[in-house]
Design a protein around this motif. Structure first.
Motif, short mmCIF file in Angstrom:
data_model
loop_
_atom_site.label_atom_id
_atom_site.label_comp_id
_atom_site.label_asym_id
_atom_site.label_seq_id
_atom_site.Cartn_x
_atom_site.Cartn_y
_atom_site.Cartn_z
N ASP A 143 18.12 60.92 17.32
CA ASP A 143 18.05 61.24 16.00
C ASP A 143 19.36 61.70 15.02
O ASP A 143 19.29 62.21 13.96
CB ASP A 143 17.12 62.72 15.68
CG ASP A 143 15.78 62.10 15.55
OD1 ASP A 143 15.51 61.01 15.85
OD2 ASP A 143 14.68 63.14 15.61
N GLY A 169 21.39 59.35 14.31
CA GLY A 169 21.58 58.41 13.34
C GLY A 169 22.18 57.23 14.06
O GLY A 169 22.77 56.29 13.19
N LYS A 170 21.86 57.00 15.34
CA LYS A 170 22.66 55.97 16.07
C LYS A 170 22.03 54.32 15.54
O LYS A 170 22.92 53.59 15.06
CB LYS A 170 22.57 56.01 17.33
CG LYS A 170 23.15 55.00 18.08
CD LYS A 170 23.60 55.33 19.64
CE LYS A 170 22.05 55.50 20.51
NZ LYS A 170 21.64 54.18 20.89
N SER A 171 20.85 54.41 15.10
CA SER A 171 20.23 53.27 14.71
C SER A 171 20.64 53.04 13.52
O SER A 171 20.86 51.71 13.07
CB SER A 171 18.61 53.37 14.86
OG SER A 171 18.24 53.72 16.15
N THR A 172 20.48 54.05 12.55
CA THR A 172 20.71 53.77 11.31
C THR A 172 22.39 53.22 10.97
O THR A 172 22.62 52.38 10.25
CB THR A 172 20.68 55.04 10.55
OG1 THR A 172 19.49 55.73 10.86
CG2 THR A 172 20.67 55.06 8.96
N LYS A 180 11.97 52.39 11.44
CA LYS A 180 11.35 53.31 10.91
C LYS A 180 10.82 53.38 9.43
O LYS A 180 10.94 52.65 8.81
CB LYS A 180 11.88 54.90 11.29
CG LYS A 180 12.10 55.21 12.63
CD LYS A 180 12.85 56.43 13.01
CE LYS A 180 13.01 56.73 14.31
NZ LYS A 180 13.88 57.59 14.91
N SER A 181 9.82 54.34 9.20
CA SER A 181 9.30 54.26 7.66
C SER A 181 8.64 52.83 7.26
O SER A 181 9.06 52.47 6.21
CB SER A 181 10.43 54.82 6.73
OG SER A 181 11.07 55.95 7.09
N LYS A 189 25.28 62.09 8.41
CA LYS A 189 24.36 62.95 7.41
C LYS A 189 24.88 63.83 6.59
O LYS A 189 24.39 64.96 6.04
CB LYS A 189 23.21 63.55 8.35
CG LYS A 189 22.58 62.69 9.27
CD LYS A 189 21.33 63.19 9.78
CE LYS A 189 20.93 62.56 10.95
NZ LYS A 189 19.45 62.92 11.45
N ASP A 200 25.31 63.54 3.60
CA ASP A 200 24.20 63.63 2.08
C ASP A 200 23.46 64.84 2.32
O ASP A 200 22.56 65.09 1.17
CB ASP A 200 23.92 62.31 1.96
CG ASP A 200 22.64 61.98 3.04
OD1 ASP A 200 21.45 62.00 2.99
OD2 ASP A 200 23.25 61.44 4.42
N ALA A 232 25.38 57.64 7.53
CA ALA A 232 24.88 56.00 7.64
C ALA A 232 23.89 55.67 6.73
O ALA A 232 23.79 54.53 6.49
CB ALA A 232 24.38 56.28 9.13
N MET A 233 23.07 56.67 6.33
CA MET A 233 21.69 56.24 5.44
C MET A 233 22.28 55.56 4.09
O MET A 233 21.69 54.81 3.66
CB MET A 233 20.77 57.45 5.53
CG MET A 233 19.49 56.97 4.97
SD MET A 233 18.55 58.50 4.42
CE MET A 233 18.95 59.02 3.23
#
Ligand code: G4P
Length: 549
Positions: A41, A43-46, A67-68, A161, A163, A278-279
């Motif tokens: 969680d 944020g590795k995939s992001t 996700k989402s 993160k 942000d 990352a997002m």
């Protein structure tokens, strides 16, 4: 160290005079092979997706990330992964960035697969430690960091993160310093507190700000965030207080010696830090530029005789991961190798060091999740998947010319034990075959003794989820329904044939032979072990290689 330009292989070009080893050395120098280590969680995939976006592999974020309601992540391969939202498989993403070739080797997200992660870390030259700005260092990050330290892998830190509301920038750095003894040396500091991420201050010599990089958000962070560059004076006028704070913090860090030093970074004593989202794709380009500028290119690897194999030497590679069932339609078995030296050309015949047998590489692939592409040529640092490589197991060596064998990959000490048997006696043959395959892939360790017999071997795992993979694959690939029964053992020690009979007589102890020939004694708990060590000091009881300790 910027990447050298790619050389032409055309016979008519001036580069034709270049020897193969010269070309290989140059290609190796262009490579940056790394893995992201993080707690689930963080944020590795992001981040992976953001890197792919910057490398123009994808045009919009959301193509990879699952996700989402976005499309399913490319590193998903089993139903179980999808159900749990985790990634079990290890694959590699390769892309060109400027003159460089970046190989991002994926690591499984769940701590139950730390053994797999360890193997992946034998295949990389650097790691990116991804930290959630609100949570700081988390257990899995710490554990993986220890593995990097153990292997001497240099670590770049990304505080993600930004942000979102989180902790103070320097407080996070202190935590890294105090808890893992790694000196963080930020290359960039955030302008704006966590939750109000405006841009990055680039730190120059002595912590003096040299540039302000301002980011603009894009809708949903789906595309690259536009960047504008300002001088420190312009930044002060534009941002005011947040800029002044960042500039002051930068100088404070210099006063405590927290400036980048390439030698100390490569020695694993310091870690360059980047603050990012990352997002929103903030700081992602800076991470790529840092990898290119600072991360090491593939270097020599020492073989079992202690001789270094240089990247420019003839072809050699280490298998670090074997995986079957990635593609339900094909039921194939892929062995992933990291090239250590030389040039790989699809179709070449290499020697498998462990058996001395030739191995034809007709089917060579790069794999990232469901995306597969044929590889024709590859160089040191690259990861190549070999199809239906049944004889290959993690730690094995492939080579051409002069024989080379690299040291085996140590295995983690198992802490979970269970017996497994086929529910139907009629399936015994398939069951045996399946166990042998899963064992050779390194999915679990398989232990046997005469008393229990072959019909219900004992499986030993670092995390219980490894058992789920075994039972799921038994069913899906071999059509064998199995019964798993947990055993009341908690730890294992290596022993020898002389000590085994005495140990086997003790209550709460059982002795087994592992497939690799190691004799293991399992103990019900640490008190039983301590008691036996004290009362029977002459018995051989050695800890298994526990790489994360
Ligand atoms: P992992 O692979 O390390 O497990 O993490 P993943 O990328 O799946 O990210 C975990 C969650 O953190 C996701 O939220 C993701 O959107 C969010 N996240 C990742 N990077 C950032 C970032 O830079 N800023 C913010 N604000 N969030 C970030 P989720 O709610 O689980 O999924 P989703 O609904 O957002 O997709």
């Amino acid at each position: 160290m910027p990447c050298p330009a790619k050389r032409s292989r055309s016979v008519n070009s001036p580069a034709a005079s270049t020897t193969t080893s010269g070309r290989v050395a140059q290609e190796a120098e262009r490579r940056r092979t790394f893995a992201v280590i993080s707690h689930p969680d963080a944020g590795k995939s992001t981040l992976t997706e953001a890197l792919a976006l910057h490398a123009k592999m994808i045009s919009e974020a959301g193509a990879i990330h699952g996700k989402s309601g976005r499309k399913s992540t490319v590193s998903d391969w089993m139903e179980m992964e999808k159900a749990r939202g985790i990634s079990v498989s290890s694959t590699a993403l390769q892309f060109e960035y400027g003159e460089c070739v970046i190989n991002l080797v994926d690591t499984p997200g769940h701590s139950d697969f730390s053994e797999d992660t360890y193997r992946v870390l034998t295949a990389v030259d650097a790691a990116v430690m991804l930290i959630d700005a609100a949570k700081g260092l988390e257990p899995q990050t710490l554990k993986l960091f220890q593995v990097c330290r153990h292997r001497g892998i240099p670590v770049i830190t990304v505080i993600n993160k930004w942000d979102r509301p989180g902790r103070a920038p320097l407080e996070l750095l202190d935590e890294i310093n105090e808890r893992i003894g790694l000196t963080p040396t930020p290359l960039f500091l955030p302008v704006g507190i966590a939750g109000d991420f405006r841009g990055l201050l680039r730190r120059g010599p002595d912590g003096v700000a040299t540039e302000y990089i301002h980011f603009t958000r894009t809708a949903g962070g789906a595309t690259i965030a536009p960047e504008e560059s300002f001088t420190p004076e312009q930044a002060a006028a534009r941002e005011g207080e947040p800029w002044e704070t960042a500039a002051e913090e930068s100088e404070l860090l210099s006063a405590t010696g927290q400036d980048h030093d390439q030698e100390l970074f490569l020695a694993g004593q310091t870690s360059p830090v980047i603050y990012a989202s990352a997002m929103l794709n903030f700081g992602v380009r800076q991470l790529l530029d840092t990898l290119v500028a600072l991360a090491p290119s593939p270097g020599p690897r020492t073989d079992i005789t202690g001789t270094p194999r240089e990247p420019s030497d003839p072809f050699s590679a280490v298998v670090f991961k074997v995986q079957a069932g990635m593609d339900a339609a094909h039921r194939d078995r892929l062995a992933f190798m990291r090239i250590v030296s030389g040039e790989f050309e699809r179709g070449m015949v290499v020697t498998h060091a462990q058996t001395g047998r030739p191995f034809a590489t007709k089917y060579a692939l790069t794999v990232f999740g469901r995306e597969r592409a044929t590889v024709d040529t590859a160089y040191p640092g690259d990861v190549v998947g070999l199809v239906n490589a049944t004889a290959l197991a993690p730690g094995h060596t492939l080579f051409v010319d002069k024989k080379v064998e690299f040291p085996p990959i140590p295995s983690f000490a198992p802490e979970h034990f269970a017996t497994l048997r086929a529910r139907s006696a009629g399936k015994y043959k398939q069951f045996r075959k399946a166990i042998d395959q899963l064992d050779s892939e390194g999915v679990v360790q398989v232990l046997r003794n005469d008393v229990r017999g072959d019909a219900s071997p004992v499986l030993a795992a670092v995390g219980p989820m490894q058992f789920e993979v075994v039972t799921a694959r038994m069913q899906a690939e071999f059509n064998v329904e199995t019964q798993l029964d947990f055993l009341p053992y908690q730890l294992a020690r290596r022993t020898d044939a002389a000590s085994a009979p005495e140990l086997d007589r003790q209550r709460g102890v059982e002795v087994f032979t592992r497939t690799d020939g190691a004799i293991l004694a399992l103990f019900s708990d640490k008190w039983r072990l301590q008691y036996i060590q004290k009362e029977m000091a002459d018995l051989t009881l050695e800890p298994l290689v526990a790489t994360a300790d």
